[in-house]
Design a protein around this motif. Sequence first.
Motif, PDB file in Angstrom:
ATOM      1  N   VAL A  98      24.239  46.401  54.467  1.00  0.00           N
ATOM      2  CA  VAL A  98      24.559  44.988  54.639  1.00  0.00           C
ATOM      3  C   VAL A  98      25.400  44.563  53.442  1.00  0.00           C
ATOM      4  CG1 VAL A  98      23.654  42.639  54.788  1.00  0.00           C
ATOM      5  CG2 VAL A  98      22.465  44.508  55.956  1.00  0.00           C
ATOM      6  N   TYR A  99      26.496  43.900  53.728  1.00  0.00           N
ATOM      7  CA  TYR A  99      27.383  43.420  52.668  1.00  0.00           C
ATOM      8  C   TYR A  99      27.194  41.912  52.550  1.00  0.00           C
ATOM      9  CZ  TYR A  99      29.137  48.072  52.494  1.00  0.00           C
ATOM     10  OH  TYR A  99      29.207  49.439  52.333  1.00  0.00           O
ATOM     11  N   LEU A 100      26.714  41.520  51.380  1.00  0.00           N
ATOM     12  CA  LEU A 100      26.372  40.130  51.119  1.00  0.00           C
ATOM     13  C   LEU A 100      27.404  39.496  50.209  1.00  0.00           C
ATOM     14  CD1 LEU A 100      22.616  40.794  50.338  1.00  0.00           C
ATOM     15  CD2 LEU A 100      23.414  39.451  52.282  1.00  0.00           C
ATOM     16  N   CYS A 101      27.761  38.279  50.552  1.00  0.00           N
ATOM     17  CA  CYS A 101      28.622  37.481  49.695  1.00  0.00           C
ATOM     18  C   CYS A 101      27.778  36.342  49.132  1.00  0.00           C
ATOM     19  CB  CYS A 101      29.799  36.929  50.483  1.00  0.00           C
ATOM     20  SG  CYS A 101      30.908  35.871  49.526  1.00  0.00           S
ATOM     21  N   ALA A 102      27.997  36.010  47.881  1.00  0.00           N
ATOM     22  CA  ALA A 102      27.291  34.909  47.251  1.00  0.00           C
ATOM     23  C   ALA A 102      28.261  34.120  46.392  1.00  0.00           C
ATOM     24  CB  ALA A 102      26.128  35.424  46.403  1.00  0.00           C
ATOM     25  N   GLU A 130      22.280  30.193  39.521  1.00  0.00           N
ATOM     26  CA  GLU A 130      21.761  30.072  40.882  1.00  0.00           C
ATOM     27  C   GLU A 130      22.819  30.507  41.874  1.00  0.00           C
ATOM     28  OE1 GLU A 130      19.883  26.374  41.693  1.00  0.00           O
ATOM     29  OE2 GLU A 130      19.763  26.735  43.853  1.00  0.00           O
ATOM     30  N   GLN A 131      22.578  31.628  42.503  1.00  0.00           N
ATOM     31  CA  GLN A 131      23.511  32.158  43.481  1.00  0.00           C
ATOM     32  C   GLN A 131      23.073  31.761  44.891  1.00  0.00           C
ATOM     33  OE1 GLN A 131      24.575  36.308  43.018  1.00  0.00           O
ATOM     34  NE2 GLN A 131      24.127  36.231  40.829  1.00  0.00           N
ATOM     35  N   TYR A 132      24.051  31.391  45.704  1.00  0.00           N
ATOM     36  CA  TYR A 132      23.814  31.045  47.092  1.00  0.00           C
ATOM     37  C   TYR A 132      24.409  32.159  47.956  1.00  0.00           C
ATOM     38  CZ  TYR A 132      22.892  26.346  45.289  1.00  0.00           C
ATOM     39  OH  TYR A 132      22.382  25.284  44.603  1.00  0.00           O
ATOM     40  N   PHE A 133      23.561  32.746  48.773  1.00  0.00           N
ATOM     41  CA  PHE A 133      23.973  33.904  49.561  1.00  0.00           C
ATOM     42  C   PHE A 133      24.327  33.521  50.999  1.00  0.00           C
ATOM     43  CE2 PHE A 133      23.169  37.767  47.105  1.00  0.00           C
ATOM     44  CZ  PHE A 133      22.502  37.239  46.008  1.00  0.00           C
ATOM     45  N   GLU A 151      25.461  19.997  53.010  1.00  0.00           N
ATOM     46  CA  GLU A 151      26.420  20.895  52.341  1.00  0.00           C
ATOM     47  C   GLU A 151      26.470  22.218  53.093  1.00  0.00           C
ATOM     48  OE1 GLU A 151      26.841  21.729  47.799  1.00  0.00           O
ATOM     49  OE2 GLU A 151      25.361  23.127  48.567  1.00  0.00           O
ATOM     50  N   ALA A 152      27.678  22.662  53.465  1.00  0.00           N
ATOM     51  CA  ALA A 152      27.816  23.915  54.169  1.00  0.00           C
ATOM     52  C   ALA A 152      27.496  25.060  53.231  1.00  0.00           C
ATOM     53  CB  ALA A 152      29.241  24.051  54.697  1.00  0.00           C
ATOM     54  N   GLY A 153      26.893  26.113  53.801  1.00  0.00           N
ATOM     55  CA  GLY A 153      26.535  27.270  53.002  1.00  0.00           C
ATOM     56  C   GLY A 153      27.673  28.267  52.932  1.00  0.00           C
ATOM     57  N   VAL A 154      27.358  29.444  52.424  1.00  0.00           N
ATOM     58  CA  VAL A 154      28.332  30.530  52.337  1.00  0.00           C
ATOM     59  C   VAL A 154      28.502  31.123  53.730  1.00  0.00           C
ATOM     60  CG1 VAL A 154      28.810  32.784  51.352  1.00  0.00           C
ATOM     61  CG2 VAL A 154      27.700  31.015  49.953  1.00  0.00           C
ATOM     62  N   ALA A 155      29.738  31.224  54.169  1.00  0.00           N
ATOM     63  CA  ALA A 155      30.022  31.764  55.490  1.00  0.00           C
ATOM     64  C   ALA A 155      30.553  33.183  55.371  1.00  0.00           C
ATOM     65  CB  ALA A 155      31.042  30.883  56.217  1.00  0.00           C
ATOM     66  N   GLN A 156      30.111  34.031  56.273  1.00  0.00           N
ATOM     67  CA  GLN A 156      30.596  35.412  56.301  1.00  0.00           C
ATOM     68  C   GLN A 156      30.896  35.806  57.745  1.00  0.00           C
ATOM     69  OE1 GLN A 156      27.304  37.181  53.336  1.00  0.00           O
ATOM     70  NE2 GLN A 156      28.940  38.643  53.806  1.00  0.00           N
ATOM     71  N   SER A 157      31.910  36.659  57.881  1.00  0.00           N
ATOM     72  CA  SER A 157      32.185  37.223  59.202  1.00  0.00           C
ATOM     73  C   SER A 157      32.840  38.585  59.042  1.00  0.00           C
ATOM     74  CB  SER A 157      33.103  36.291  60.000  1.00  0.00           C
ATOM     75  OG  SER A 157      34.395  36.237  59.416  1.00  0.00           O
ATOM     76  N   PRO A 158      32.653  39.472  60.028  1.00  0.00           N
ATOM     77  CA  PRO A 158      31.741  39.310  61.150  1.00  0.00           C
ATOM     78  C   PRO A 158      30.290  39.475  60.713  1.00  0.00           C
ATOM     79  CG  PRO A 158      32.600  41.532  61.130  1.00  0.00           C
ATOM     80  CD  PRO A 158      33.284  40.809  59.992  1.00  0.00           C
ATOM     81  N   ARG A 159      29.349  39.235  61.585  1.00  0.00           N
ATOM     82  CA  ARG A 159      27.946  39.442  61.259  1.00  0.00           C
ATOM     83  C   ARG A 159      27.550  40.899  61.427  1.00  0.00           C
ATOM     84  NH1 ARG A 159      24.134  35.716  61.168  1.00  0.00           N
ATOM     85  NH2 ARG A 159      23.088  37.449  60.136  1.00  0.00           N
ATOM     86  N   TYR A 160      28.185  41.554  62.370  1.00  0.00           N
ATOM     87  CA  TYR A 160      27.881  42.958  62.631  1.00  0.00           C
ATOM     88  C   TYR A 160      29.196  43.702  62.878  1.00  0.00           C
ATOM     89  CZ  TYR A 160      23.346  40.859  63.627  1.00  0.00           C
ATOM     90  OH  TYR A 160      22.195  40.138  63.542  1.00  0.00           O
ATOM     91  N   LYS A 161      29.213  44.976  62.459  1.00  0.00           N
ATOM     92  CA  LYS A 161      30.398  45.799  62.679  1.00  0.00           C
ATOM     93  C   LYS A 161      29.960  47.247  62.783  1.00  0.00           C
ATOM     94  CE  LYS A 161      34.951  46.051  62.915  1.00  0.00           C
ATOM     95  NZ  LYS A 161      35.752  45.286  63.906  1.00  0.00           N
ATOM     96  N   ILE A 162      30.460  47.920  63.810  1.00  0.00           N
ATOM     97  CA  ILE A 162      30.210  49.352  63.975  1.00  0.00           C
ATOM     98  C   ILE A 162      31.557  50.050  63.995  1.00  0.00           C
ATOM     99  CG2 ILE A 162      29.226  51.156  65.441  1.00  0.00           C
ATOM    100  CD1 ILE A 162      27.325  49.034  66.580  1.00  0.00           C
ATOM    101  N   ILE A 163      31.721  51.029  63.120  1.00  0.00           N
ATOM    102  CA  ILE A 163      32.970  51.785  63.066  1.00  0.00           C
ATOM    103  C   ILE A 163      32.644  53.267  62.909  1.00  0.00           C
ATOM    104  CG2 ILE A 163      34.303  49.887  62.074  1.00  0.00           C
ATOM    105  CD1 ILE A 163      34.086  51.296  59.349  1.00  0.00           C
ATOM    106  N   GLU A 164      33.662  54.080  63.144  1.00  0.00           N
ATOM    107  CA  GLU A 164      33.493  55.521  62.922  1.00  0.00           C
ATOM    108  C   GLU A 164      33.960  55.848  61.506  1.00  0.00           C
ATOM    109  OE1 GLU A 164      34.170  56.981  67.554  1.00  0.00           O
ATOM    110  OE2 GLU A 164      35.624  57.500  65.999  1.00  0.00           O
ATOM    111  N   LYS A 165      33.414  56.942  60.983  1.00  0.00           N
ATOM    112  CA  LYS A 165      33.817  57.344  59.626  1.00  0.00           C
ATOM    113  C   LYS A 165      35.322  57.580  59.613  1.00  0.00           C
ATOM    114  CE  LYS A 165      32.480  62.154  60.400  1.00  0.00           C
ATOM    115  NZ  LYS A 165      31.596  63.268  59.968  1.00  0.00           N
TER     116      LYS A 165
END
Lengths: 111, 115
Positions: free
Chosen positions: B89-93, B103-106, B1-15
């Motif tokens: 870190v922004y987590l999706c579950a 039961e949350q899957y992150f 079973e595929a898990g929760v997918a998130q993108s991007p993994r990293y992001k750098i931005i200016e204020k």
Amino acid sequence: LAKTTQPISMDSYEGQEVNITCSHNNIATNDYITWYQQFPSQGPRFIIQGYKTKVTNEVASLFIPADRKSSTLSLPRVSLSDTAVYYCLVVPEGGGFKTIFGAGTRLFVKA
Amino acid sequence: EAGVAQSPRYKIIEKRQSVAFWCNPISGHATLYWYQQILGQGPKLLIQFQNNGVVDDSQLPKDRFSAERLKGVDSTLKIQPAKLEDSAVYLCASSPAGPMGYEQYFGPGTRLTVT
């Protein structure tokens, strides 16, 4: 929602049993107790859930006394890889809403 | 079973710039959550969807954050404009409907750095 209180950190050695206690004095009748584990740079992972008495799975045991105002997560024979943050949550049956993660307990397992 | 997918993994931005995060939950999961986790703290719930409806967004800073869940599946979280304190870190579950809904899957999370 029931507020939870857990120790900020704990140290242990490999092979020992670790017990992490969580206090939830205001738990409601339809609330369940759940525990999550989080490693660095990963999202939390569900470990175990219980309502009363004792629950055991392949990872851990959960002990809940009759008054349900606290619970204890028991990790048998920990290894270095059990070093993580452990969160105790109280959630209504079916999940509900307003899930609240506290600061968790940082477990550090030493060789 | 595929898990929760998130993108991007990293992001750098200016204020003051804008940024968007994407989440694809586990197939069939009715509930989707977005959390913000600041270093050293537990995850803080920002918004919770049940199918494509919002059930809780009480902790979402609505002046700069927005989220949607199209057709009750994928979801996006947007920040506009970003502030330094949004670095986290922004987590999706996701979780299934019914009695197992506790039961949350992150997903792996998106680490945002605002400079």
